[in-house]
Design an enzyme around this catalytic site. Structure first.
Site, PDB file in Angstrom:
ATOM      1  N   GLY A  39       0.942  -1.149   0.049  1.00 40.81           N
ATOM      2  CA  GLY A  39      -0.036   0.150  -0.024  1.00 40.81           C
ATOM      3  C   GLY A  39       0.840   1.102  -0.177  1.00 40.81           C
ATOM      4  N   VAL A  40       1.087   1.887   1.121  1.00 40.65           N
ATOM      5  CA  VAL A  40       1.974   2.985   1.108  1.00 40.65           C
ATOM      6  C   VAL A  40       3.491   2.504   1.940  1.00 40.65           C
ATOM      7  CG1 VAL A  40       2.164   5.327   2.366  1.00 40.65           C
ATOM      8  CG2 VAL A  40      -0.050   4.467   1.571  1.00 40.65           C
ATOM      9  N   GLN A  41       3.343   1.913   3.196  1.00 38.37           N
ATOM     10  CA  GLN A  41       4.687   1.641   3.862  1.00 38.37           C
ATOM     11  C   GLN A  41       5.256   0.358   2.804  1.00 38.37           C
ATOM     12  OE1 GLN A  41       6.939   2.666   5.967  1.00 38.37           O
ATOM     13  NE2 GLN A  41       5.392   4.342   6.263  1.00 38.37           N
ATOM     14  N   GLN A 103      -4.958  -6.137   9.228  1.00 44.55           N
ATOM     15  CA  GLN A 103      -4.153  -7.166   9.742  1.00 44.55           C
ATOM     16  C   GLN A 103      -4.956  -8.409  10.609  1.00 44.55           C
ATOM     17  OE1 GLN A 103      -0.894  -5.135  12.160  1.00 44.55           O
ATOM     18  NE2 GLN A 103      -0.302  -4.008  10.278  1.00 44.55           N
ATOM     19  N   HIS A 124       3.965  -0.446  13.445  1.00 46.59           N
ATOM     20  CA  HIS A 124       2.935   0.143  14.292  1.00 46.59           C
ATOM     21  C   HIS A 124       2.805  -0.795  15.479  1.00 46.59           C
ATOM     22  CE1 HIS A 124       0.388   3.349  15.371  1.00 46.59           C
ATOM     23  NE2 HIS A 124      -0.718   3.273  14.339  1.00 46.59           N
ATOM     24  N   GLU A 244      -2.701  33.167   2.945  1.00 45.39           N
ATOM     25  CA  GLU A 244      -2.371  33.847   4.402  1.00 45.39           C
ATOM     26  C   GLU A 244      -2.598  32.741   5.430  1.00 45.39           C
ATOM     27  OE1 GLU A 244      -0.362  36.134   5.880  1.00 45.39           O
ATOM     28  OE2 GLU A 244      -1.412  37.033   4.333  1.00 45.39           O
TER      29      GLU A 244
END
Ligand SMILES: NC(=O)C1=CN([C@@H]2O[C@H](COP(=O)(O)OP(=O)(O)OC[C@H]3O[C@@H](n4cnc5c(N)ncnc54)[C@H](O)[C@@H]3O)[C@@H](O)[C@H]2O)C=CC1
Ligand SMILES: CC(=O)[C@](C)(O)C(=O)O
Ligand SMILES: [Mg+2]
Ligand SMILES: [Mg+2]
Length: 348
Positions: A39-41, A103, A124, A244
Site C-alpha cells: 500500500g503505502v509503507q 491485519q 506500528h 495567508e
C-alpha cells in the site's frame, strides 16, 4: 548507541554511523524478508531494502492495483512477488504491512506460517497493543519487533532516493532467539531510517495515534479551516485567505522551522509579526490543550483503536473514505489551493 541530550533529557539513539549498512546486511544475510502488503509503507520499505542489497520478496493479493504497482516497480511474479500465503511461507522475517484493520482478518493465516525462529515485524504498535480488539497474539517462539518510520512511506522512499533518511522508532516486544534487537535495528537501517530511537509498542501506538489526529493531520486542518473561515467571512478573497493560511506556511515558513527551529523562523519575520506571534501562541495553546487532553485519553482508553477498526473493516470503507477526502478536496479552501499551486512558477 549514542547518548544524546534532547533538551535536557538524556536519550539513546542508533545512528547510521554506529550501525552501518554493511553491518545490517551481515546481520540479515541469511534472512528472506517478506513484505506483506503493497500500500503505502510496503513499497517504500521494500524498495529501499532491495536497493540496500537485502533479500526481499513481496506478498500481495493478486489482480488489484497494488499488485500492478508492484510489477511496475520491478517485482517479478514467481520470483520476488507472490500471493500472500506463498510469501508468508518463504519469508523468515514477516513484515506485516497491511492496514491495521486488515491485519486482523489475515492474522490466522499469518500465524500459521510463524514457525519457530521466524520474525514478525510491524511498523506500528497497534495490533499487539490492542490485542483484546485485534486478537493478534504472536506465538512465544518468534521474535516480534517494530520499526515505525515517522512519516509517510512515500516520503521514506523519496528521501532515500535523495540520499536522506527519515527518522524511525524501534521496539522489541518479544525476543525468542536472543537476536531480536540486532535484527530490529538492522531492519531499521535497511528500510532507510536516518536514525532510530527506542520505544515500546504501547508508547509507539499512543504517541502515533495522538500525533496524526493532532498537529500532524487533524489539528492542522482544523486550524487552517478556522482561520480561513474567519478571513472569508470578513471579506477577504479566497486567494488571499488561502495564501495567508496555507501557502505561506508550507512554502516559506515551515522550511525555516525545519531548518533551524521556531525561533529561527520568527527571527526571519518582521518585528511586527514577531510581536504578534509571541503574544498569540500561548492563547492558542491554552485554547487547544483541552482538546489534546481529550484526544490522548481517547487513544489511551482504546476508543480510537476501536473506531479505526470498526470503520476500516466495513466493506464500503474505501467508498466512504473517498467521499470524505472529496469533501476536503472540493471545499473552497482546497480548491483555491489547487489554483494557487498551479501558479507556482516551478510548475510551469
Ligand atoms: N501509511 C504510512 O505511511 C504509515 C503506515 N504505518 C503503518 O504501516 C502499516 C501499513 O500501513 P499502510 O502502508 O498505510 O497500509 P495500506 O492501508 O496502504 O494497506 C496495505 C495493503 O494492504 C492490502 N490489504 C488491505 N486489506 C486487505 C485484506 N483484507 N487482505 C489482504 N490485503 C489487504 C492492500 O492491498 C494494500 O496493499 C500499518 O500498521 C500502519 O499503521 C506506519 C507509518 C506510516
Ligand atoms: C505517516 C505516519 O507516520 C502516520 C501519520 O502515523 C500514519 O500514516 O499512520
Ligand atoms: Mg506515524
Ligand atoms: Mg500512524
Amino acid at each position: 548507541m549514542a547518548q544524546l541530550n534532547f533538551g535536557g533529557v538524556e536519550e539513546e539513539v542508533v545512528t547510521r554511523e554506529e550501525f552501518p549498512l554493511e553491518k545490517a546486511r551481515e546481520v540479515l544475510s541469511t534472512e528472506t524478508i517478506a513484505v506483506i502488503g503493497y500500500g503505502v509503507q510496503g513499497p517504500g520499505q521494500s524498495l529501499n531494502m532491495r536497493d540496500n542489497g537485502f533479500n526481499v520478496i513481496v506478498g500481495q493479493r493478486q489482480g488489484g492495483k497494488s499488485w500492478d504497482k508492484a510489477v511496475s516497480d520491478g517485482w517479478v511474479p514467481g520470483e520476488t512477488l507472490f500471493d500472500i500465503e506463498e510469501a508468508l511461507s518463504k519469508g523468515t522475517i514477516i513484515c506485516y504491512l497491511l492496514s491495521d484493520a486488515a491485519q486482523i482478518e489475515l492474522w490466522p493465516t499469518v500465524k500459521k506460517h510463524l514457525t519457530a525462529g521466524k520474525s514478525l515485524y510491524f511498523s506500528h504498535g497497534f495490533g499487539v497493543t490492542y490485542k483484546d480488539q485485534t486478537g493478534i497474539i504472536p506465538p512465544a517462539d518468534v521474535d516480534v519487533y517494530l520499526v515505525a518510520p515517522k512519516g509517510s512511506g512515500t516520503s521514506l522512499r523519496r528521501m532515500f532516493v535523495e540520499g536522506k533518511g527519515l527518522n524511525s522508532s524501534f521496539a522489541v516486544f518479544q525476543d525468542a532467539t536472543g537476536k531480536a534487537r540486532e535484527k530490529c535495528i538492522a531492519m531499521g537501517i535497511g528500510v532507510g531510517s536516518g536514525y532510530l530511537f527506542e520505544t515500546d509498542f504501547y508508547r509507539e501506538v499512543t504517541s502515533d495515534l495522538t500525533g496524526e489526529r493532532g498537529t500532524l493531520m487533524g489539528a492542522i486542518q482544523g486550524i487552517f479551516a478556522a482561520q480561513y473561515e474567519v478571513l472569508r467571512s470578513n471579506g477577504h478573497t479566497p486567494s488571499e485567505a488561502f495564501n495567508e493560511t496555507v501557502e505561506e506556511l508550507t512554502q516559506s515558513l515551515m522550511p525555516l522551522v525545519a531548518e533551524n527551529g521556531m525561533d529561527w523562523m520568527y527571527a526571519n519575520c518582521s518585528t511586527t509579526a514577531q510581536r504578534g506571534a509571541l503574544d498569540w501562541w500561548k492563547p492558542f495553546r491554552d485554547a487547544t490543550k483541552p482538546v489534546f487532553e481529550q484526544l490522548y485519553n481517547s487513544v489511551k482508553s482504546g476508543e480510537q483503536a476501536k473506531i479505526s477498526i470498526t470503520r476500516n473493516s466495513q466493506p464500503d470503507y474505501r467508498v466512504k473514505l473517498e467521499e470524505e477526502l472529496a469533501e476536503l478536496r472540493e471545499s473552497e479552501m482546497w480548491q483555491a489551493g489547487s489554483t494557487v499551486r498551479g501558479l507556482r512558477p516551478e510548475r510551469n
